[in-house]
Design a protein around this motif. Structure first.
Motif, PDB file in Angstrom:
ATOM      1  N   LEU A  88      41.340  13.366  51.561  1.00 34.26           N
ATOM      2  CA  LEU A  88      42.300  14.080  50.717  1.00 34.26           C
ATOM      3  C   LEU A  88      43.684  13.501  50.935  1.00 34.26           C
ATOM      4  O   LEU A  88      44.399  13.886  51.859  1.00 34.26           O
ATOM      5  N   ASP A  89      44.046  12.538  50.109  1.00 33.95           N
ATOM      6  CA  ASP A  89      45.375  11.942  50.184  1.00 33.95           C
ATOM      7  C   ASP A  89      46.285  12.719  49.240  1.00 33.95           C
ATOM      8  O   ASP A  89      46.067  12.741  48.029  1.00 33.95           O
ATOM      9  N   GLY A  90      47.273  13.368  49.819  1.00 33.18           N
ATOM     10  CA  GLY A  90      48.111  14.286  49.055  1.00 33.18           C
ATOM     11  C   GLY A  90      47.835  15.725  49.445  1.00 33.18           C
ATOM     12  O   GLY A  90      47.869  16.635  48.614  1.00 33.18           O
ATOM     13  N   THR A  91      47.567  15.931  50.740  1.00 28.73           N
ATOM     14  CA  THR A  91      47.194  17.269  51.225  1.00 28.73           C
ATOM     15  C   THR A  91      48.270  18.305  50.937  1.00 28.73           C
ATOM     16  O   THR A  91      47.966  19.439  50.547  1.00 28.73           O
ATOM     17  N   THR A  92      49.527  17.932  51.120  1.00 33.41           N
ATOM     18  CA  THR A  92      50.603  18.900  50.882  1.00 33.41           C
ATOM     19  C   THR A  92      50.653  19.312  49.412  1.00 33.41           C
ATOM     20  O   THR A  92      50.856  20.493  49.092  1.00 33.41           O
ATOM     21  N   ASN A  93      50.467  18.354  48.509  1.00 27.82           N
ATOM     22  CA  ASN A  93      50.370  18.700  47.080  1.00 27.82           C
ATOM     23  C   ASN A  93      49.233  19.688  46.853  1.00 27.82           C
ATOM     24  O   ASN A  93      49.388  20.695  46.149  1.00 27.82           O
ATOM     25  N   PHE A  94      48.083  19.383  47.421  1.00 27.54           N
ATOM     26  CA  PHE A  94      46.894  20.224  47.272  1.00 27.54           C
ATOM     27  C   PHE A  94      47.180  21.663  47.706  1.00 27.54           C
ATOM     28  O   PHE A  94      46.873  22.625  46.992  1.00 27.54           O
ATOM     29  N   LEU A  95      47.792  21.803  48.859  1.00 30.53           N
ATOM     30  CA  LEU A  95      48.028  23.137  49.415  1.00 30.53           C
ATOM     31  C   LEU A  95      49.118  23.903  48.678  1.00 30.53           C
ATOM     32  O   LEU A  95      49.210  25.118  48.802  1.00 30.53           O
ATOM     33  N   HIS A  96      49.922  23.189  47.886  1.00 30.27           N
ATOM     34  CA  HIS A  96      50.948  23.859  47.090  1.00 30.27           C
ATOM     35  C   HIS A  96      50.539  24.013  45.631  1.00 30.27           C
ATOM     36  O   HIS A  96      51.360  24.388  44.786  1.00 30.27           O
ATOM     37  N   PHE A 155      59.955   2.670  40.328  1.00 29.99           N
ATOM     38  CA  PHE A 155      59.332   2.450  41.627  1.00 29.99           C
ATOM     39  C   PHE A 155      58.916   3.776  42.251  1.00 29.99           C
ATOM     40  O   PHE A 155      59.464   4.828  41.922  1.00 29.99           O
ATOM     41  N   ALA A 156      57.954   3.694  43.151  1.00 32.18           N
ATOM     42  CA  ALA A 156      57.480   4.881  43.870  1.00 32.18           C
ATOM     43  C   ALA A 156      57.632   4.665  45.365  1.00 32.18           C
ATOM     44  O   ALA A 156      57.580   3.540  45.863  1.00 32.18           O
ATOM     45  N   THR A 157      57.812   5.749  46.085  1.00 31.49           N
ATOM     46  CA  THR A 157      57.884   5.698  47.541  1.00 31.49           C
ATOM     47  C   THR A 157      57.500   7.054  48.102  1.00 31.49           C
ATOM     48  O   THR A 157      57.223   8.005  47.364  1.00 31.49           O
ATOM     49  N   GLY A 188      53.871  11.936  46.352  1.00 31.95           N
ATOM     50  CA  GLY A 188      53.149  12.514  47.472  1.00 31.95           C
ATOM     51  C   GLY A 188      51.747  12.021  47.733  1.00 31.95           C
ATOM     52  O   GLY A 188      50.998  12.684  48.453  1.00 31.95           O
ATOM     53  N   SER A 189      51.363  10.866  47.188  1.00 33.62           N
ATOM     54  CA  SER A 189      50.053  10.288  47.487  1.00 33.62           C
ATOM     55  C   SER A 189      50.168   8.771  47.434  1.00 33.62           C
ATOM     56  O   SER A 189      50.265   8.191  46.352  1.00 33.62           O
ATOM     57  N   ALA A 190      50.144   8.132  48.598  1.00 32.72           N
ATOM     58  CA  ALA A 190      50.272   6.669  48.641  1.00 32.72           C
ATOM     59  C   ALA A 190      49.105   5.988  47.937  1.00 32.72           C
ATOM     60  O   ALA A 190      49.288   4.952  47.285  1.00 32.72           O
ATOM     61  N   ALA A 191      47.908   6.543  48.054  1.00 32.22           N
ATOM     62  CA  ALA A 191      46.737   5.951  47.398  1.00 32.22           C
ATOM     63  C   ALA A 191      46.928   5.906  45.890  1.00 32.22           C
ATOM     64  O   ALA A 191      46.643   4.894  45.235  1.00 32.22           O
ATOM     65  N   LEU A 192      47.434   6.993  45.325  1.00 29.01           N
ATOM     66  CA  LEU A 192      47.673   7.022  43.880  1.00 29.01           C
ATOM     67  C   LEU A 192      48.889   6.189  43.497  1.00 29.01           C
ATOM     68  O   LEU A 192      48.924   5.608  42.408  1.00 29.01           O
ATOM     69  N   ASP A 193      49.894   6.112  44.362  1.00 25.65           N
ATOM     70  CA  ASP A 193      51.038   5.239  44.074  1.00 25.65           C
ATOM     71  C   ASP A 193      50.563   3.804  43.870  1.00 25.65           C
ATOM     72  O   ASP A 193      50.981   3.123  42.923  1.00 25.65           O
ATOM     73  N   LEU A 194      49.703   3.319  44.763  1.00 20.42           N
ATOM     74  CA  LEU A 194      49.185   1.953  44.639  1.00 20.42           C
ATOM     75  C   LEU A 194      48.305   1.803  43.404  1.00 20.42           C
ATOM     76  O   LEU A 194      48.375   0.792  42.697  1.00 20.42           O
ATOM     77  N   ALA A 195      47.488   2.815  43.129  1.00 22.97           N
ATOM     78  CA  ALA A 195      46.648   2.768  41.931  1.00 22.97           C
ATOM     79  C   ALA A 195      47.501   2.760  40.667  1.00 22.97           C
ATOM     80  O   ALA A 195      47.160   2.086  39.678  1.00 22.97           O
ATOM     81  N   TYR A 196      48.615   3.467  40.694  1.00 20.83           N
ATOM     82  CA  TYR A 196      49.502   3.515  39.531  1.00 20.83           C
ATOM     83  C   TYR A 196      50.230   2.186  39.322  1.00 20.83           C
ATOM     84  O   TYR A 196      50.533   1.817  38.198  1.00 20.83           O
ATOM     85  N   VAL A 197      50.522   1.462  40.410  1.00 21.00           N
ATOM     86  CA  VAL A 197      51.057   0.109  40.245  1.00 21.00           C
ATOM     87  C   VAL A 197      50.000  -0.761  39.567  1.00 21.00           C
ATOM     88  O   VAL A 197      50.301  -1.533  38.648  1.00 21.00           O
ATOM     89  N   ALA A 198      48.751  -0.622  39.999  1.00 16.33           N
ATOM     90  CA  ALA A 198      47.660  -1.384  39.382  1.00 16.33           C
ATOM     91  C   ALA A 198      47.537  -1.093  37.894  1.00 16.33           C
ATOM     92  O   ALA A 198      47.256  -1.992  37.091  1.00 16.33           O
ATOM     93  N   ALA A 199      47.761   0.156  37.523  1.00 17.85           N
ATOM     94  CA  ALA A 199      47.623   0.573  36.129  1.00 17.85           C
ATOM     95  C   ALA A 199      48.863   0.299  35.297  1.00 17.85           C
ATOM     96  O   ALA A 199      48.878   0.576  34.093  1.00 17.85           O
ATOM     97  N   GLY A 200      49.946  -0.224  35.914  1.00 17.28           N
ATOM     98  CA  GLY A 200      51.172  -0.492  35.186  1.00 17.28           C
ATOM     99  C   GLY A 200      52.026   0.728  34.951  1.00 17.28           C
ATOM    100  O   GLY A 200      53.015   0.670  34.211  1.00 17.28           O
ATOM    101  N   ARG A 201      51.686   1.852  35.584  1.00 10.84           N
ATOM    102  CA  ARG A 201      52.466   3.080  35.420  1.00 10.84           C
ATOM    103  C   ARG A 201      53.741   3.006  36.264  1.00 10.84           C
ATOM    104  O   ARG A 201      54.787   3.513  35.856  1.00 10.84           O
ATOM    105  N   TYR A 202      53.619   2.453  37.457  1.00 14.72           N
ATOM    106  CA  TYR A 202      54.772   2.094  38.271  1.00 14.72           C
ATOM    107  C   TYR A 202      54.870   0.576  38.291  1.00 14.72           C
ATOM    108  O   TYR A 202      53.861  -0.126  38.172  1.00 14.72           O
ATOM    109  N   ASP A 203      56.077   0.074  38.501  1.00 12.32           N
ATOM    110  CA  ASP A 203      56.262  -1.369  38.623  1.00 12.32           C
ATOM    111  C   ASP A 203      56.240  -1.826  40.071  1.00 12.32           C
ATOM    112  O   ASP A 203      56.022  -3.011  40.348  1.00 12.32           O
ATOM    113  N   ILE A 215      46.279   3.431  52.654  1.00 11.40           N
ATOM    114  CA  ILE A 215      46.567   2.278  51.791  1.00 11.40           C
ATOM    115  C   ILE A 215      45.398   1.319  51.594  1.00 11.40           C
ATOM    116  O   ILE A 215      45.458   0.462  50.712  1.00 11.40           O
ATOM    117  N   ALA A 216      44.335   1.438  52.392  1.00 14.12           N
ATOM    118  CA  ALA A 216      43.272   0.427  52.356  1.00 14.12           C
ATOM    119  C   ALA A 216      42.655   0.284  50.970  1.00 14.12           C
ATOM    120  O   ALA A 216      42.535  -0.828  50.433  1.00 14.12           O
TER     121      ALA A 216
END
Length: 261
Positions: A88-96, A155-157, A188-203, A215-216
């Motif tokens: 569960l990457d983004g646990t704090t988001n999940f709990l909120h 950009f995302a961070t 709030g999710s590094a895994a999705l941040d990287l996936a979004y760069v792959a999808a062109g949603r973030y640069d 990140i793996a």
């Protein structure tokens, strides 16, 4: 787009864990939650998801090693392969109650990440890639954005929480980057941040002090979509250092120069 047998096992495990998490997400207010540390929470749902993933992966490949956020590390009979898992990457988001979190599963072979799956269960978006085979979201081939200008790029961070020692550096990053770009997002999710760069949603994306399971999977997906992915410190080992810079090839050097100062 048929993948390897290993990739199919990973997808099945991610979807099964995602369904379990989605069920608990609908009842998030009733979850039993304990505190692991400042700003870092773990829920019963998180642990259950990891157990589901471990059962699926280890039943299919019992000789592989294991590294996961909740369950720690186990050496396998096959020392060349291991699963790297964040249930569960983004646990704090999940709990909120914020619907932005994902299951992340990667396969490492001889020190290299060769396959990755990031499953955004709330949106039913399955990002996946195998080394040398390209990156996909569900049935759509992914490519990084084609933007060439920093001022047009988003950009995302991750912004450190709870008084972490790397907060001043991140604030300095933001002070340098924000005047030069179109915006910075912190979802709030590094895994999705990287996936979004792959999808062109973030640069591009950068963050410090991440764990291998953060990140793996995302890094192989981003690379297979055409992104440059490097450790923040030249010569460092990315999974060990946990500090990452990722962007499309057109702006990577300019972006990295700003972050590395």
């Amino acid at each position: 787009m048929p993948g390897s047998a290993n990739l199919n096992v990973m997808m099945k495990a991610a979807r099964k864990a995602g369904r379990s998490l989605a069920k608990d997400f609908r009842e998030v207010e009733n979850l039993q939650v304990s505190m692991k540390g400042a700003g870092d929470f773990v829920s019963r749902a998180d642990i259950n998801a990891e157990q589901i993933i471990k059962s699926e992966l280890m039943n299919a490949r019992p000789t592989y090693g294991w590294l996961a956020e909740e369950g720690g590390e186990e050496e396998g009979k096959d020392p060349t392969r291991r699963w790297i898992v964040d249930p569960l990457d983004g646990t704090t988001n999940f709990l909120h109650g914020l619907p932005h979190w994902a299951v992340s599963i990667a396969l490492e072979h001889k020190g290299q990440i060769v396959a990755g799956v990031v499953y955004d269960a709330p949106k039913d978006e399955l990002f996946w890639a195998e080394k040398g085979e390209g990156a996909w979201m569900n049935e759509t081939r992914l490519r990084v954005s084609g933007r060439h200008k920093m001022i047009e790029s988003i950009f995302a961070t991750g912004v450190p929480f709870g008084g972490r020692s790397d907060l001043p550096k991140t604030l300095q990053d933001l002070a340098r980057l924000m005047p030069a770009c179109a915006g910075v997002r912190r979802w709030g999710s590094a895994a999705l941040d990287l996936a979004y760069v792959a999808a062109g949603r973030y640069d591009g994306f950068w963050e410090r002090r991440l764990k291998p399971w953060d990140i793996a999977a995302g890094m192989v997906i981003a690379r297979e979509a055409g992104a440059f992915v490097e450790p923040m410190d030249a010569g460092a080992e990315l999974l060990e250092s946990g500090s990452i810079i990722c962007a499309n090839n057109a702006i990577f050097e300019k972006f990295a120069q700003v972050i590395r100062n």
